[in-house]
Structures are given as C-alpha cells and as structure tokens.
Design a protein around this motif. Structure first.
Motif, mmCIF file in Angstrom:
data_model
loop_
_atom_site.group_PDB
_atom_site.id
_atom_site.type_symbol
_atom_site.label_atom_id
_atom_site.label_comp_id
_atom_site.label_asym_id
_atom_site.label_seq_id
_atom_site.Cartn_x
_atom_site.Cartn_y
_atom_site.Cartn_z
ATOM 1 N N LEU A 191 0.825 -1.199 0.000
ATOM 2 C CA LEU A 191 0.000 0.000 0.000
ATOM 3 C C LEU A 191 0.859 1.250 0.000
ATOM 4 N N GLN A 192 0.320 2.304 -0.597
ATOM 5 C CA GLN A 192 1.067 3.543 -0.716
ATOM 6 C C GLN A 192 0.773 4.480 0.448
ATOM 7 N N VAL A 193 1.738 5.291 0.781
ATOM 8 C CA VAL A 193 1.556 6.341 1.760
ATOM 9 C C VAL A 193 0.934 7.531 1.047
ATOM 10 N N VAL A 194 -0.245 7.935 1.480
ATOM 11 C CA VAL A 194 -0.937 9.058 0.855
ATOM 12 C C VAL A 194 -0.394 10.378 1.377
ATOM 13 N N ARG A 195 -0.171 10.468 2.670
ATOM 14 C CA ARG A 195 0.320 11.692 3.274
ATOM 15 C C ARG A 195 1.076 11.346 4.542
ATOM 16 N N ARG A 196 2.271 11.899 4.663
ATOM 17 C CA ARG A 196 3.060 11.678 5.868
ATOM 18 C C ARG A 196 3.307 13.020 6.539
ATOM 19 N N GLY A 197 2.782 13.175 7.729
ATOM 20 C CA GLY A 197 2.954 14.408 8.474
ATOM 21 C C GLY A 197 3.836 14.207 9.664
ATOM 22 N N ARG A 198 3.925 15.267 10.473
ATOM 23 C CA ARG A 198 4.792 15.189 11.652
ATOM 24 C C ARG A 198 4.214 14.264 12.706
ATOM 25 N N PHE A 199 2.869 14.210 12.804
ATOM 26 C CA PHE A 199 2.238 13.436 13.870
ATOM 27 C C PHE A 199 1.423 12.258 13.348
ATOM 28 N N THR A 200 1.045 12.268 12.095
ATOM 29 C CA THR A 200 0.200 11.199 11.537
ATOM 30 C C THR A 200 0.719 10.779 10.175
ATOM 31 N N THR A 201 0.351 9.567 9.802
ATOM 32 C CA THR A 201 0.633 9.053 8.465
ATOM 33 C C THR A 201 -0.656 8.453 7.918
ATOM 34 N N VAL A 202 -1.009 8.810 6.691
ATOM 35 C CA VAL A 202 -2.226 8.317 6.067
ATOM 36 C C VAL A 202 -1.854 7.335 4.964
ATOM 37 N N PHE A 203 -2.433 6.135 5.033
ATOM 38 C CA PHE A 203 -2.220 5.096 4.032
ATOM 39 C C PHE A 203 -3.485 4.911 3.200
ATOM 40 N N LYS A 204 -3.302 4.425 2.010
ATOM 41 C CA LYS A 204 -4.430 3.949 1.211
ATOM 42 C C LYS A 204 -4.476 2.440 1.318
ATOM 43 N N GLY A 205 -5.625 1.890 1.755
ATOM 44 C CA GLY A 205 -5.788 0.452 1.888
ATOM 45 C C GLY A 205 -7.069 -0.017 1.255
ATOM 46 N N ARG A 206 -7.382 -1.269 1.488
ATOM 47 C CA ARG A 206 -8.614 -1.843 0.966
ATOM 48 C C ARG A 206 -9.307 -2.617 2.085
ATOM 49 N N LEU A 207 -10.616 -2.433 2.161
ATOM 50 C CA LEU A 207 -11.434 -3.110 3.162
ATOM 51 C C LEU A 207 -12.722 -3.552 2.494
ATOM 52 N N GLY A 208 -12.973 -4.860 2.456
ATOM 53 C CA GLY A 208 -14.177 -5.378 1.817
ATOM 54 C C GLY A 208 -14.240 -5.046 0.337
ATOM 55 N N GLY A 209 -13.106 -4.978 -0.324
ATOM 56 C CA GLY A 209 -13.081 -4.725 -1.760
ATOM 57 C C GLY A 209 -13.133 -3.260 -2.144
ATOM 58 N N ARG A 210 -13.142 -2.336 -1.190
ATOM 59 C CA ARG A 210 -13.176 -0.912 -1.516
ATOM 60 C C ARG A 210 -11.982 -0.211 -0.885
ATOM 61 N N ALA A 211 -11.603 0.915 -1.494
ATOM 62 C CA ALA A 211 -10.476 1.688 -1.007
ATOM 63 C C ALA A 211 -10.864 2.426 0.266
ATOM 64 N N VAL A 212 -9.965 2.458 1.233
ATOM 65 C CA VAL A 212 -10.173 3.184 2.482
ATOM 66 C C VAL A 212 -8.898 3.940 2.812
ATOM 67 N N ALA A 213 -9.027 4.932 3.661
ATOM 68 C CA ALA A 213 -7.870 5.661 4.177
ATOM 69 C C ALA A 213 -7.641 5.236 5.622
ATOM 70 N N VAL A 214 -6.396 4.954 5.961
ATOM 71 C CA VAL A 214 -6.033 4.554 7.318
ATOM 72 C C VAL A 214 -5.109 5.631 7.881
ATOM 73 N N LYS A 215 -5.613 6.384 8.835
ATOM 74 C CA LYS A 215 -4.864 7.489 9.428
ATOM 75 C C LYS A 215 -4.278 7.014 10.752
ATOM 76 N N VAL A 216 -2.950 6.868 10.796
ATOM 77 C CA VAL A 216 -2.265 6.319 11.962
ATOM 78 C C VAL A 216 -1.629 7.460 12.759
ATOM 79 N N PHE A 217 -1.917 7.507 14.061
ATOM 80 C CA PHE A 217 -1.374 8.509 14.972
ATOM 81 C C PHE A 217 -0.233 7.897 15.773
ATOM 82 N N SER A 218 0.819 8.657 15.950
ATOM 83 C CA SER A 218 1.919 8.182 16.783
ATOM 84 C C SER A 218 1.466 8.131 18.239
ATOM 85 N N ALA A 219 2.238 7.430 19.070
ATOM 86 C CA ALA A 219 1.849 7.230 20.463
ATOM 87 C C ALA A 219 1.730 8.554 21.217
#
Length: 494
Positions: A191-219
């Motif tokens: 999967l590709q990284v859509v946006r990488r920021g200082r505090f979060t990283t957004v990935f493009k993924g797939r869930l149930g056959g459709r594209a979704v965005a996964v926004k991951v927050f650091s601890a």
C-alpha cells in the motif's frame, strides 16, 4: 310447429336477456356501492393537517419552519401528524426550547404531550392532537424516576449483553485490522503512503473490496486522536459533506492509534487546485459542497432522541478539505485544535498559532483577525466566535477555488494556484506580518477588477466581502453562504 318453436326460441332469448339485464343491474349497483364505500374510506384516510403551537429559538427557526406553514404562534404541519416539544429543565421548571411540528413522520400515539426524558436537563414529548405540545405533562420526580417494570429491565439487560458482545467482536476485528496497518509489518507493504505528516501518516488500503484511508497517529498524539474521533462519533454526524468515519482502534504493535476513513480519490483541495483549473460549474460545485458541509457541522440537530451539538472546525484550510471522485468537497482533520471541544487557555487562541519546529502551521493564513490578535477567549468552549472564525476561513477557501476558475478570467488562462495572502505577503508568512496586514490594515486577498464585468462577478465579490468582514458578528452564517451559492447557480442556469 315451426311457429311454436319460433315463439319458444324468442321466449328463451328474452328470458336469457332478462336474466342478463337483472344481473347487469345488480352488478352495477354493487360496483356503485363499493365505489361509495371506497370513496368514504379514502376521504377518512386523508390526514388532516395537524396544528401545533410554534415557538423556537432563533437558531432553530429556519429548520423547524420548514416543517409547515407558520402563522404567529401556530404552525400547520405539512409532512407529519405529530407535534413535538423540547424543554430545558432547570430548578424544577421546564422551559420550552422548541414547540413545533415534528420534522419527519414518526410514532406519536398519545393525545397529550407526556414528557420523555432524553438526557440530563432536557425532556421531550410528542403527541397527535391539535396544539397538544403547548401543555407538557411532567413533574420533576418523573425526570429521574427509574422504571419499575421487571420485563422492561430484563429486555434492557439483554440488549446491553448483545451490545457488549458486538463491541467485543468489533474491537477484536479492529485490533486485527490495525495490526495489518503497521509500518513495520508485511501485510500492508504494497500500500502507498498518501500523506506523511509530523504526527500522523495516512495510508491507502482496501477493506471489503473498496479503497479506504487509514490514518495512523503516533503514540504521543493520543489527544489529537481522541479529539478527532470524538467529533466523528457524534450522533447524527453522517453527511455528504463530512468524510465518512468507518472505525477506530489501537495498533497491535506499540501504542499508536488509527482511524479508518473514507478514501478521497482526488486528495486534498490544496493538491487538487495545484494541478487543476476548473469551469464555473465545477468551481461552483466545489464551493457549494464545501459550504454545505460546514453548514451541517455548525448546525445543532435533535432527531429520534439523538442530539448533535453545533461543532466548529477550528482549523479550516485547503489541506483539511478533501475532494471526492465526483468533484465535491468533504471536511476532515477535526482534531488539530480540538474542533471547538477544548479551550486553549485564557490567552485566546494565539497559543495554538505558535511555530512548530521553526515552521508556522499551514492554517495560520486562514486564521480570523480576532484569533490572530488573541482577542477572544476560548476557555468558554465552542462559542459563536468559533463558528464565525470558520466562516472567515471559508471565504478564503472560496476565493482560493475561484482563482482557479477558467470562466472567471474572460478567456485568459486562470492564475496558478495561490494560497490566501500569498500574492501580497509571499509563500511564507509570520504571525506578526498577518496581524499587521489583516487586522491593523484590514486587507484581504485581491479580487480581480474584471469580475465586475461578469454576470456572476459582483454577487461573488459581495459574498466574499460579507464572509471575511473584520467584525465577526457581521459575517454570514455558513447556511446563508449555501443559499447565496444556490442563487448564483440558479442565475447561471437561467
């Protein structure tokens, strides 16, 4: 003999004809009677328009006025036979906040307005007789009286057990899903990284056959995660102008958190405008959908015993707006400055405008004059000044979109993508520079002079001016912006 047969034949035909005639007459009478019965039933089934007492706060007037015709303190319902009343309970007294026709048809079997406690401080009633919402059947003891029905308690307990089981299964699923999103894991490596920021990283993924965005927050960004999730999980928060929320959870490795969100195919409004110029129709679509989403966010909703408060975005910019495949805008990134749910201290909002690692936040240039000056105190929660600050930022976004509209430049190429005040102050700005330019000099982004020659130009310039006024109370509401844009659309299509 032949004459006798002829007479018998005539008598037989006459007899059959007589029987047929009597049968036809009976059938006609039966049908006529049936028609009368059906007509009477249908007339009885036509609902008579309910009349309700009408008394609402100014904020709710437009919304509840749409439920029927208002004449002084009376409203004649158009789409429902139910009158509704919402009351604020204080010191043992119930003060009406909303008395009107209900917004949608629902069950209201009772003839009197019997209180139904909703949450602390508020009771509601619905009823099905004329002006029944004017008299509330309620006593202070009823507000906190527990149910004495054992069967009802058992049903609630069973429902809670099923809900707990469902939440447990959902938590296990989200933890498994989050484990697949780890930056160090192998499951989502393609999967590709859509946006990488200082505090979060957004990935493009797939869930149930459709594209979704996964926004991951650091601890270290748990507060930002909680603030954004809290906004997404408000009741009645589903709207076409708000990025769709699909879930949230804790990552299996480490202490990170994640949000599972709708994927916006065309990225942020900033990146879209940087690579696209648009026609007037497309630009108006971007402006209208953006304004409609903000109007929904600012609105307070009461529906089916659920309450959505008015919420301010607090950090509106072209980076916190996304563009979907159909060319409409959705709002996102609600947690950067608390989205009107947390104060930033007694010193106003200047504390949130401090440099981050030597660089000023991108949304600084969208901050309203009163926020730049630090003249407002946010310790009181999401007041009206927050909503008015959003409208100021909305005006800058509308200007940003229109400056990429090919049809607003008289056949010439539209200008390249410009951020607000970039033409006047350059690509990087400081707080002091903005305060001097925006507050002390009362300057705004330049509106092209030739707009005055275009059919839609004067109305568009007036809309921007009315939204970025230096006085917060003089600015339009987000809903008023939606209405004006619809008027511009009507003129364009006429």
């Amino acid at each position: 003999m032949f004459s006798r047969l002829f007479r018998l034949s005539r008598l037989s035909r006459f007899s059959r004809f007589s029987r047929f005639s009597r049968f036809s007459t009976m059938l006609w009478r039966l049908l006529s009677a049936l028609e009368c019965v059906l007509l009477a039933v249908s007339l009885q089934s036509v609902p008579q328009k309910r009349r309700c007492v009408f008394r609402v706060t100014p904020r709710n007037r437009v919304r509840f006025s749409a439920a029927g015709t208002v004449s002084s303190s009376e409203q004649r319902c158009e789409n429902t036979r139910c009158c509704v009343g919402n009351f604020w309970v204080e010191a043992g007294r119930a003060e009406p906040q909303v008395l009107a026709c209900d917004l949608v048809e629902k069950s209201c079997p009772g003839p009197s307005c019997t209180a139904q406690p909703r949450f602390s401080g508020i009771v509601k009633c619905v009823c099905n007789t004329d002006f029944c919402n004017g008299n509330l059947s309620w006593s202070p003891e009823e507000e906190e009286a527990p149910s004495s029905s054992s069967s009802s308690s058992a049903g609630i307990l069973l429902l809670l057990l099923f809900l707990l089981l469902f939440l447990l299964l959902l938590l296990l699923f989200l933890q498994w899903r989050c484990g697949s999103v780890q930056l160090l894991g192998d499951a989502w490596r393609p999967l590709q990284v859509v946006r990488r920021g200082r505090f979060t990283t957004v990935f493009k993924g797939r869930l149930g056959g459709r594209a979704v965005a996964v926004k991951v927050f650091s601890a270290s960004q748990r507060r930002r995660f909680e603030a954004e999730r809290r906004v997404y999980r408000l009741p009645l928060m589903s709207h076409a102008g708000i990025l769709r929320f699909l879930g949230a959870g804790r990552c299996a490795r480490g202490d990170g958190r994640f949000l599972l969100l709708q994927f916006a195919q065309q990225g942020s409004l900033h990146s879209f405008l940087s690579s696209h110029s648009s026609s007037w129709t497309s630009s108006l679509k971007l402006c209208w959908s953006l304004s409609r989403g903000l109007s929904f966010l600012h609105s307070e909703l009461l529906l089916h015993d659920q309450h959505k408060p008015a919420v301010s975005h607090g950090d509106l910019s072209s980076s916190s707006v996304l563009v979907l495949a159909d060319g409409t805008c959705v709002l996102c990134d609600f947690g950067r400055r608390g989205s009107g749910t947390r104060a930033s201290g007694a010193g106003g909002d200047r504390a949130t405008l401090s440099p981050q690692g030597g660089a000023w936040p991108a949304a600084l240039r969208y901050a309203a004059p009163e926020i730049l000056e630090g003249s407002v105190n946010l310790s009181g929660g999401p007041g009206s000044f927050r909503l008015q600050g959003d409208v100021y930022a909305l005006a800058l976004l509308l200007w940003e979109i229109c400056m990429r509209c090919q049809d607003l430049f008289l056949g010439k190429s539209s200008t390249w993508h410009l951020l607000p005040y970039e033409l006047e102050l350059g690509a990087t700005v400081s707080l002091e520079t903005l305060v001097q330019h925006v507050s002390y000099m009362d300057r705004r982004p330049s509106v092209p002079e030739h707009w005055a020659l275009l059919p839609q130009g004067p109305a568009l310039a007036e809309l921007l001016t009315d939204c970025w006024d230096a006085e917060p109370d003089a600015r339009l509401s987000a809903q008023c912006v939606v209405d004006r844009l619809m008027s511009l659309q009507s003129r364009s299509s006429a």
